[in-house]
Design a protein around this motif. Structure first.
Motif, PDB file in Angstrom:
ATOM      1  N   LEU A 508       0.833  -1.197   0.000  1.00  0.00           N
ATOM      2  CA  LEU A 508       0.000   0.000   0.000  1.00  0.00           C
ATOM      3  C   LEU A 508       0.872   1.252   0.000  1.00  0.00           C
ATOM      4  N   ARG A 509       1.899   1.259   0.824  1.00  0.00           N
ATOM      5  CA  ARG A 509       2.797   2.428   0.878  1.00  0.00           C
ATOM      6  C   ARG A 509       3.472   2.639  -0.480  1.00  0.00           C
ATOM      7  N   LYS A 510       3.942   1.562  -1.081  1.00  0.00           N
ATOM      8  CA  LYS A 510       4.577   1.671  -2.383  1.00  0.00           C
ATOM      9  C   LYS A 510       3.598   2.228  -3.415  1.00  0.00           C
ATOM     10  N   SER A 511       2.348   1.758  -3.373  1.00  0.00           N
ATOM     11  CA  SER A 511       1.337   2.230  -4.323  1.00  0.00           C
ATOM     12  C   SER A 511       1.063   3.711  -4.142  1.00  0.00           C
ATOM     13  N   VAL A 512       0.928   4.133  -2.893  1.00  0.00           N
ATOM     14  CA  VAL A 512       0.659   5.546  -2.605  1.00  0.00           C
ATOM     15  C   VAL A 512       1.824   6.415  -3.083  1.00  0.00           C
ATOM     16  N   LEU A 513       3.052   5.965  -2.855  1.00  0.00           N
ATOM     17  CA  LEU A 513       4.226   6.728  -3.305  1.00  0.00           C
ATOM     18  C   LEU A 513       4.247   6.847  -4.824  1.00  0.00           C
ATOM     19  N   GLU A 514       3.907   5.779  -5.520  1.00  0.00           N
ATOM     20  CA  GLU A 514       3.864   5.821  -6.988  1.00  0.00           C
ATOM     21  C   GLU A 514       2.835   6.847  -7.465  1.00  0.00           C
ATOM     22  N   ASN A 579       0.905  14.926   1.092  1.00  0.00           N
ATOM     23  CA  ASN A 579      -0.213  14.853   0.144  1.00  0.00           C
ATOM     24  C   ASN A 579      -0.944  13.513   0.179  1.00  0.00           C
ATOM     25  N   VAL A 580      -0.961  12.906   1.361  1.00  0.00           N
ATOM     26  CA  VAL A 580      -1.692  11.653   1.545  1.00  0.00           C
ATOM     27  C   VAL A 580      -2.594  11.809   2.766  1.00  0.00           C
ATOM     28  N   TYR A 581      -3.871  11.506   2.607  1.00  0.00           N
ATOM     29  CA  TYR A 581      -4.844  11.714   3.681  1.00  0.00           C
ATOM     30  C   TYR A 581      -5.679  10.456   3.875  1.00  0.00           C
ATOM     31  N   VAL A 582      -6.055  10.207   5.133  1.00  0.00           N
ATOM     32  CA  VAL A 582      -6.946   9.095   5.463  1.00  0.00           C
ATOM     33  C   VAL A 582      -8.266   9.695   5.944  1.00  0.00           C
ATOM     34  N   VAL A 583      -9.353   9.297   5.294  1.00  0.00           N
ATOM     35  CA  VAL A 583     -10.679   9.840   5.613  1.00  0.00           C
ATOM     36  C   VAL A 583     -11.523   8.755   6.267  1.00  0.00           C
TER      37      VAL A 583
END
Length: 642
Positions: A508-514, A579-583
């Motif tokens: 998941l972290r890798k995907s978000v970074l991409e 620029n990453v947020y959890v809602v």
């Protein structure tokens, strides 16, 4: 040859078979209890072959006598069960369910239940739980076998007894191989249709041709008897509904059943004596009625209850089924079986034809009358319609993504572009995100497919998912994000499922970074509550049967417990990433008692236990609007090219 004489241990084996089916259907321990049906098939094949061979050896076999016994054995109790099901269904089923019951009743009268359920549902699928006649598929398979086999046996016997066995063995092997092939390429065919099940009954028939074991092999027979029983119980405890079945895996319970019958064919073994105990034999004697009545009783109770069965309820349903079965056996099965020597085949056929025509006419009225919608309160119908929400349901393929065939909503004329990426839970939140995007002037693309995590390089196996095509799908979505210069990517999914992968957090972290490397802001939406009931069915059913709605929603502490692992991993994966947020959508749905509500403003928030309805999805609009109005996005210099 090992053929017909009355053997109490076979009734005991019937008792084992029907008990396994009941325990499976009431969710009690035996996850593979459905193999009880396979045990029944083997027993049936053995008994039918034995009866035919006995009559042929005495030169008194006739199709008239065979069919008269079969009709009087099978039809009367089945007629009663169908008739009662149609009456009870009138009071507790929704129009579409009652209409389906009418159609399945017609199929049952025509010996085609297996074909009907093959085309309309699956034995292990959720909708199957609302089909009171689903279990008659196995009766249809046996009835179709009875149409063919009695004609085949006398014809084969004329060729010489030495040729009968190899021909039946060959037919069984061909059927088994077809079953194994089709369970891999089209499993429902293998499960429901006679050509792929015939080997199980033929296997029982093969036992009749084996040399009777002599007393010198008694110790070996003892071992075989216990091994057979242990095998049947073991597969019933270990098999699961999601295995490729029947196919070769069905050999275990079927061979075990055949071996048990053979091991006790000369003299009873200790395992045979165990199953010959009077209480066990009695369960076997009523096993046909027990099989007939247990499933409608369970279905109708579940329809009214709506909640999963408790252990006490399951036990009560088994006892109720046994009581009804005993009554059916004593007052329907037994009297009609005793008529065999006092009534002609003509009268048997005419009587059964008359009853069958009455049931077909009644079922046709139900079917053509669309389940008699007039009998259902309008409020119940309104709530039931929430389950039919199909808005924003887009099952895209990797090819469609690669060809940029991606649905576009929101404000199509806007410059700023957002993309919703995920599975069916993403589809469910799409209405609220779409409305927010319209208000705040975002174009909104939707790249979704059921049971497919929006995580790069992750393979999640599920029957409705893309499975091994998932990585290609997600790689294509990422390229689409870059190509369209998407400013905002919203990720949504059944995180509870995906968090069970060992590398969930890492991938998941890798995907978000991409995604953020492409210049987009990422929003991860936590999942909604998994309710304990199917809200549309629950609320509308309670209205239908005039019962109060006691369940208001899942307590927040249970929601947090269910999703703790996933939420912890998600927040850890996003830690310190710009620029990453959890809602978290929880606040939208909580009531004053901290329950995740299923009803707000007299609208249902769910279309099933886990997916928001259209109205539920729209409730999220303020959450997304608040977010969109408070984040800074890098807006491209011009509108993206489609």
């Amino acid at each position: 040859m090992v053929y017909f004489k009355y053997r109490p241990e076979i009734d005991g084996l019937r008792a084992v078979a029907v008990s396994l089916v009941l325990l499976f259907h009431t969710d009690l321990i035996f996850t593979g209890g459905y193999v009880g049906v396979d045990v029944f098939f083997v027993i049936s094949g053995y008994l039918i072959t034995g009866l035919i061979l006995k009559d042929l050896s005495e030169n008194r076999f006739t199709m008239v006598g065979f069919w008269k016994r079969r009709i009087l054995r099978i039809f009367p109790a089945a007629f009663a069960m169908v008739f009662v099901s149609l009456i009870v269904g009138f009071f507790v089923l929704f129009p579409e369910e009652y209409e389906s019951l009418g159609k399945s009743s017609i199929a049952q009268q025509c010996f085609l239940s297996n074909v009907y359920f093959l085309r309309n549902t699956g034995y292990f699928d959720g909708p199957a739980e609302s089909q009171p006649l689903l279990h008659t598929w196995s009766l249809a398979v046996e009835e179709q076998f009875y149409f063919i086999f009695p004609f085949l046996m006398p014809w084969l016997s004329k060729m010489g007894k030495q040729r009968v066995f190899p021909i039946i063995l060959s037919l069984a092997i061909v059927s088994l191989l077809l079953s194994e092939i089709f369970v891999r390429i089209h499993a429902p065919y293998s499960f429901f249709l006679l050509p792929f099940r015939a080997w199980e009954m033929l296997l029982g028939g093969i036992v009749c041709f084996l040399p009777t074991p002599t007393q010198r092999y008694h110790r070996l027979m003892e071992i075989l008897g216990w091994t057979a029983l242990i095998t049947i119980l073991t597969v019933s405890l270990t098999f699961k509904p999601d295995i490729p079945f029947p196919g070769l895996l069905a050999l275990a319970p079927c061979l075990a059943s055949a071996l048990f019958i053979y091991a006790n064919s000369n003299s009873a073994t200790n395992s045979g004596r165990l199953l010959s105990l009077k209480p066990v034999v009695f369960v076997g004697l009523v096993s046909y009625s027990l099989y007939l009545w247990h499933w409608p009783i369970i279905v109708f109770y579940r329809q009214v209850k709506c909640f999963p069965l408790t252990v006490w309820e399951s036990t009560g349903l088994i006892l109720a089924s046994f009581l009804v079965a005993t009554i059916s056996w004593k007052f329907i099965e037994q009297p009609f079986r005793l008529l065999s020597n006092r009534i002609s085949l003509r009268n048997v056929l005419l009587g059964n034809l008359a009853v069958s025509l009455v049931l077909i006419c009644l079922s046709t009225l139900i079917y053509k009358g669309r389940g008699f919608e007039w009998r259902v309160p309008s409020e119940s119908l309104r709530f039931a319609k929430f389950r039919k929400s199909r808005d924003f349901i887009h099952e895209l393929t990797p090819v469609q993504i690669e060809q940029s065939q991606v649905p576009l909503n929101g404000d199509p004329n806007a410059i700023t572009t957002a993309l919703l990426w995920g599975d069916s839970h993403a589809m469910a939140i799409a209405p609220g995100l779409n409305l927010a995007c319209k208000k705040h002037h975002f174009r909104l693309y939707q790249a979704t497919h059921s049971a497919t995590p929006p995580i790069l390089d992750m393979v999640h196996l599920f029957k409705s998912g893309l499975n091994y095509e998932g990585p290609r799908f997600n790689a294509s979505v990422l390229e689409f994000v870059k190509k369209k210069k998407v400013s905002l990517v919203v990720l949504s999914g059944v995180w509870e499922w995906y968090a069970n992968h060992d590398d969930f957090e890492e991938k998941l972290r890798k995907s978000v970074l991409e995604i953020t490397d492409s210049g987009a802001v990422v929003v991860i939406v936590l999942d909604v509550a998994r309710q304990k009931v199917d809200p549309p069915s629950y609320v509308s059913r309670k209205s239908l049967v005039r019962m109060p709605v006691s369940y208001q929603g899942l307590p927040i502490e249970e929601y947090r417990k269910d999703n703790r692992k996933a939420e912890t991993a998600i927040r850890a994966a996003c830690l310190d990433l710009p620029n990453v947020y959890v809602v978290d959508p929880t606040s939208i749905f909580l009531d004053e008692k901290d329950r995740w509500r299923i009803i707000i403003d007299n609208d249902l928030m769910y279309r099933d236990p886990v997916h928001l309805s259209l109205e539920g999805g729209l409730k999220l609009e303020p959450l997304f609007s608040n977010f969109l109005s408070n984040i800074s996005l890098v807006v491209p210099s011009g509108p993206p090219k489609d």
